[in-house]
Scaffold this motif. Sequence first.
Motif, PDB file in Angstrom:
ATOM      1  N   TYR A  72       0.831  -1.202   0.000  1.00  0.00           N
ATOM      2  CA  TYR A  72       0.000   0.000   0.000  1.00  0.00           C
ATOM      3  C   TYR A  72       0.869   1.257   0.000  1.00  0.00           C
ATOM      4  O   TYR A  72       0.599   2.211  -0.728  1.00  0.00           O
ATOM      5  CB  TYR A  72      -0.921  -0.018   1.231  1.00  0.00           C
ATOM      6  N   ASP A 212     -12.267  -0.609   0.266  1.00  0.00           N
ATOM      7  CA  ASP A 212     -10.927  -0.711   0.856  1.00  0.00           C
ATOM      8  C   ASP A 212     -10.880  -1.564   2.121  1.00  0.00           C
ATOM      9  O   ASP A 212      -9.868  -1.536   2.834  1.00  0.00           O
ATOM     10  CB  ASP A 212     -10.406   0.698   1.211  1.00  0.00           C
ATOM     11  N   GLN A 215      -7.798  -3.897   2.668  1.00  0.00           N
ATOM     12  CA  GLN A 215      -6.584  -3.077   2.769  1.00  0.00           C
ATOM     13  C   GLN A 215      -6.558  -2.299   4.082  1.00  0.00           C
ATOM     14  O   GLN A 215      -5.505  -2.180   4.725  1.00  0.00           O
ATOM     15  CB  GLN A 215      -6.528  -2.119   1.586  1.00  0.00           C
ATOM     16  N   ASP A 216      -7.706  -1.781   4.496  1.00  0.00           N
ATOM     17  CA  ASP A 216      -7.782  -1.026   5.752  1.00  0.00           C
ATOM     18  C   ASP A 216      -7.462  -1.918   6.951  1.00  0.00           C
ATOM     19  O   ASP A 216      -6.800  -1.474   7.896  1.00  0.00           O
ATOM     20  CB  ASP A 216      -9.180  -0.414   5.925  1.00  0.00           C
ATOM     21  N   LYS A 284     -12.722  -0.538  -6.179  1.00  0.00           N
ATOM     22  CA  LYS A 284     -12.234   0.843  -6.206  1.00  0.00           C
ATOM     23  C   LYS A 284     -11.981   1.292  -7.648  1.00  0.00           C
ATOM     24  O   LYS A 284     -12.230   2.455  -7.993  1.00  0.00           O
ATOM     25  CB  LYS A 284     -10.939   0.930  -5.395  1.00  0.00           C
TER      26      LYS A 284
END
Length: 313
Positions: A72, A212, A215-216, A284
Amino acid sequence: MTLKTFFNFTRIQTLPAALLSPIAGCLFALWYFKSFHFWPTFFFFIGLASINLFVSAWNNLMDYQKALDPEYKKWNIIVAKSINPKLALKICLSFLVVDVIVGLVVLFMTNLAVLPIGGLCFLIAIFYTYGPFAFSRFPLGELLAGLCEGFFGFFLAVYLNSYDKGYFFISFDKNWLMTWTWDFKILLPILLVGLMCFVQNFNIMFSDNICDLDQDIRNERYTLPYYLKIPLSLKIFTGLYLFAGLCILLAVCLKILPIWSLLMLIISVRVISNIQKFRAKQSKSETFHLQINNLMLFNASLAITLLLGIIFR
């Protein structure tokens, strides 16, 4: 730093979407109060542009500093474009200084009642991604985005053009006793229309966090979709659009919005299609932009129908 890199760092391309809600607020003041004050509005939009550019740049800088996922972090613009973090910080602080100066100018031109709202938005802009307890790492992002970018942006634009009507006003008597007037007969109609803008910005952040989610979690950011889970999040996401549509109908029936605002329902075909595509796939790169389209469709149609109401009053 090249101009193109600067634009990408501040995400200047998102600025038109951020300005649509306040533009609708100015037109609502013209429609509902038959009032417009040029100079407070002029300085307000300068401050609004500054704080929006600050937030985008600040979020990029904070994401760079706090990212735990190497993959990221690699895609963060500061790494990707080799931006000096010290230069990035100076750019952020410059926007912040402009916003403070302009905010004080607007305050002295209007009324002290703008200070609590403006101050709250200012603090949220800074601490959204800054500090050990940044708001973005908790299930607050959607609410704060809806409030600051949606509702308060609309409300302040209305208020700065109608503050002299006295419905939300701080005054002092000769003994310096303060009176803070809240006229809910006038505030509630503004609240009803402002809720529509709140929903659009809430759903932008909500859909962003849905996309997200994985990923978060890797970056230890636990947003609202983490707690609600995807199925319930999508139901709330859809229900809020329905709520915004009901607000339009109610506002027209109560003559808060002009009859022309019923034309906003025409965009429902496109909005529903975008919602369905997002519900089918939360991506996304493929479907998130559709929610930005929905926000621009909604706020632009609100502004246009208010303008029609002003012209054909």
